[in-house]
Design an enzyme around this catalytic site. Sequence first.
Site, PDB file in Angstrom:
ATOM      1  N   HIS A   1      -6.927  -5.681   2.264  1.00 56.91           N
ATOM      2  CA  HIS A   1      -5.790  -5.123   2.999  1.00 56.91           C
ATOM      3  C   HIS A   1      -5.266  -6.211   3.933  1.00 56.91           C
ATOM      4  O   HIS A   1      -6.000  -6.672   4.820  1.00 56.91           O
ATOM      5  CB  HIS A   1      -6.220  -3.940   3.869  1.00 56.91           C
ATOM      6  CG  HIS A   1      -6.778  -2.772   3.112  1.00 56.91           C
ATOM      7  ND1 HIS A   1      -6.075  -1.605   2.905  1.00 56.91           N
ATOM      8  CD2 HIS A   1      -7.986  -2.580   2.526  1.00 56.91           C
ATOM      9  CE1 HIS A   1      -6.828  -0.747   2.233  1.00 56.91           C
ATOM     10  NE2 HIS A   1      -7.996  -1.306   1.988  1.00 56.91           N
TER      11      HIS A   1
ATOM     12  N   HIS B   1     -11.735  -1.244  -7.490  1.00 54.38           N
ATOM     13  CA  HIS B   1     -11.272  -2.572  -7.938  1.00 54.38           C
ATOM     14  C   HIS B   1     -11.102  -3.372  -6.652  1.00 54.38           C
ATOM     15  O   HIS B   1     -10.372  -2.922  -5.738  1.00 54.38           O
ATOM     16  CB  HIS B   1      -9.949  -2.459  -8.698  1.00 54.38           C
ATOM     17  CG  HIS B   1      -9.450  -3.774  -9.232  1.00 54.38           C
ATOM     18  ND1 HIS B   1      -9.365  -4.058 -10.596  1.00 54.38           N
ATOM     19  CD2 HIS B   1      -9.032  -4.900  -8.597  1.00 54.38           C
ATOM     20  CE1 HIS B   1      -8.915  -5.294 -10.764  1.00 54.38           C
ATOM     21  NE2 HIS B   1      -8.698  -5.824  -9.550  1.00 54.38           N
TER      22      HIS B   1
ATOM     23  N   THR C   1     -12.308   3.293  -1.502  1.00 53.71           N
ATOM     24  CA  THR C   1     -11.898   4.475  -2.281  1.00 53.71           C
ATOM     25  C   THR C   1     -11.388   4.113  -3.674  1.00 53.71           C
ATOM     26  O   THR C   1     -11.274   4.988  -4.521  1.00 53.71           O
ATOM     27  CB  THR C   1     -10.804   5.277  -1.543  1.00 53.71           C
ATOM     28  OG1 THR C   1      -9.661   4.445  -1.349  1.00 53.71           O
ATOM     29  CG2 THR C   1     -11.309   5.799  -0.206  1.00 53.71           C
TER      30      THR C   1
ATOM     31  N   HIS D   1     -10.080  -5.176  -3.507  1.00 55.90           N
ATOM     32  CA  HIS D   1      -8.769  -5.349  -2.879  1.00 55.90           C
ATOM     33  C   HIS D   1      -8.954  -5.714  -1.419  1.00 55.90           C
ATOM     34  O   HIS D   1      -9.893  -5.272  -0.763  1.00 55.90           O
ATOM     35  CB  HIS D   1      -7.917  -4.079  -3.001  1.00 55.90           C
ATOM     36  CG  HIS D   1      -8.619  -2.829  -2.568  1.00 55.90           C
ATOM     37  ND1 HIS D   1      -9.552  -2.190  -3.355  1.00 55.90           N
ATOM     38  CD2 HIS D   1      -8.533  -2.101  -1.426  1.00 55.90           C
ATOM     39  CE1 HIS D   1     -10.000  -1.108  -2.719  1.00 55.90           C
ATOM     40  NE2 HIS D   1      -9.410  -1.048  -1.541  1.00 55.90           N
TER      41      HIS D   1
ATOM     42  N   ASP E   1       0.851  -1.188   0.000  1.00 57.13           N
ATOM     43  CA  ASP E   1       0.000   0.000   0.000  1.00 57.13           C
ATOM     44  C   ASP E   1       0.892   1.244   0.000  1.00 57.13           C
ATOM     45  O   ASP E   1       1.902   1.294   0.699  1.00 57.13           O
ATOM     46  CB  ASP E   1      -0.907  -0.006   1.233  1.00 57.13           C
ATOM     47  CG  ASP E   1      -2.042   0.993   1.111  1.00 57.13           C
ATOM     48  OD1 ASP E   1      -3.208   0.560   1.031  1.00 57.13           O
ATOM     49  OD2 ASP E   1      -1.772   2.214   1.098  1.00 57.13           O
TER      50      ASP E   1
ATOM     51  N   GLY F   1     -16.210   2.497   3.147  1.00 60.58           N
ATOM     52  CA  GLY F   1     -15.037   3.368   3.023  1.00 60.58           C
ATOM     53  C   GLY F   1     -14.151   2.999   1.847  1.00 60.58           C
ATOM     54  O   GLY F   1     -12.980   3.370   1.804  1.00 60.58           O
TER      55      GLY F   1
ATOM     56  N   ASN G   1     -13.014  -3.298   2.076  1.00 62.44           N
ATOM     57  CA  ASN G   1     -14.008  -2.245   2.231  1.00 62.44           C
ATOM     58  C   ASN G   1     -14.870  -2.225   0.981  1.00 62.44           C
ATOM     59  O   ASN G   1     -14.338  -2.190  -0.130  1.00 62.44           O
ATOM     60  CB  ASN G   1     -13.316  -0.889   2.410  1.00 62.44           C
ATOM     61  CG  ASN G   1     -12.432  -0.868   3.642  1.00 62.44           C
ATOM     62  OD1 ASN G   1     -12.800  -1.398   4.675  1.00 62.44           O
ATOM     63  ND2 ASN G   1     -11.253  -0.282   3.518  1.00 62.44           N
TER      64      ASN G   1
HETATM   65  P1  5GP Z   1      -9.769   1.426   0.268  1.00 59.26           P
HETATM   66  O1  5GP Z   1      -9.940   2.723   0.985  1.00 59.26           O
HETATM   67  O2  5GP Z   1     -10.421   1.480  -1.092  1.00 59.26           O
HETATM   68  O3  5GP Z   1     -10.162   0.228   1.060  1.00 59.26           O
HETATM   69  O4  5GP Z   1      -8.216   1.265   0.058  1.00 59.26           O
HETATM   70  C1  5GP Z   1      -7.504   1.812  -1.004  1.00 59.26           C
HETATM   71  C2  5GP Z   1      -6.038   1.726  -0.661  1.00 59.26           C
HETATM   72  O5  5GP Z   1      -5.284   1.940  -1.832  1.00 59.26           O
HETATM   73  C3  5GP Z   1      -5.582   2.773   0.358  1.00 59.26           C
HETATM   74  O6  5GP Z   1      -5.043   2.129   1.507  1.00 59.26           O
HETATM   75  C4  5GP Z   1      -4.532   3.579  -0.397  1.00 59.26           C
HETATM   76  O7  5GP Z   1      -3.449   3.967   0.417  1.00 59.26           O
HETATM   77  C5  5GP Z   1      -4.113   2.639  -1.518  1.00 59.26           C
HETATM   78  N1  5GP Z   1      -3.694   3.300  -2.731  1.00 59.26           N
HETATM   79  C6  5GP Z   1      -4.319   4.329  -3.379  1.00 59.26           C
HETATM   80  N2  5GP Z   1      -3.641   4.671  -4.475  1.00 59.26           N
HETATM   81  C7  5GP Z   1      -2.550   3.857  -4.542  1.00 59.26           C
HETATM   82  C8  5GP Z   1      -1.469   3.737  -5.461  1.00 59.26           C
HETATM   83  O8  5GP Z   1      -1.353   4.463  -6.448  1.00 59.26           O
HETATM   84  N3  5GP Z   1      -0.559   2.765  -5.204  1.00 59.26           N
HETATM   85  C9  5GP Z   1      -0.654   1.935  -4.118  1.00 59.26           C
HETATM   86  N4  5GP Z   1       0.313   1.021  -3.956  1.00 59.26           N
HETATM   87  N5  5GP Z   1      -1.656   2.022  -3.224  1.00 59.26           N
HETATM   88  C10 5GP Z   1      -2.591   2.979  -3.438  1.00 59.26           C
END
Ligand code: 5GP
Length: 153
Positions: free
Chosen positions: A133, A129, A126, A131, A60, A124, A118
């Site tokens: 964590h 696609h 963002t 994913h 991340d 939450g 998420n």
């Molecule tokens: P979400 O909030 O959708 O569950 O998590 C998205 C995650 O993607 C966040 O933890 C954020 O730090 C990570 N993220 C966003 N943009 C990038 C990127 O360009 N490269 C990488 N490696 N992680 C990203």
Amino acid sequence: MFKSFFVLSLSLFMCFSYAGTTTVSGIGEYDNNNVFAKILAKKIPATIIFENKHVLAFEDIHPIKPVHILIIPKGKYRSLIDFSNNATEIEITALIRAMGKIADIMGITQSGFSMITNSGHHGGQTVPHLHFHLLGGEPVHWETALRDKKTTK
Ligand code: 5GP
């Protein structure tokens, strides 16, 4: 007229924002321009931890724990709901099997970890696609952190 439009736009933005980041819906069309699609296409760089035919895992960009890896299917799935409804048995099996391997690669099988996804605005999410964590390297305690905050309905 312009003022009303501005206020409405601002309200919608605030409604769908979480910790300063805009959240996305977990359902609907796949967005080919999302940042993880670009990582998959190797159009933008990422520190890759694991890759096979169906799965990619990378660090991340804003880690919240000493180990913070994002695990994604290579197929175009917007969220867990999309994946659960539409992925093949092979893709589902490949993703779950990869999770164990990646925890092993990161050396956190013994110490333990949390695996979180998420979905949609209230989740939450963002990036549109799917994913997961993988969080570890120290106690995660995400439930305790969340229970300190008031529940909103
Ligand atoms: P979400 O909030 O959708 O569950 O998590 C998205 C995650 O993607 C966040 O933890 C954020 O730090 C990570 N993220 C966003 N943009 C990038 C990127 O360009 N490269 C990488 N490696 N992680 C990203």
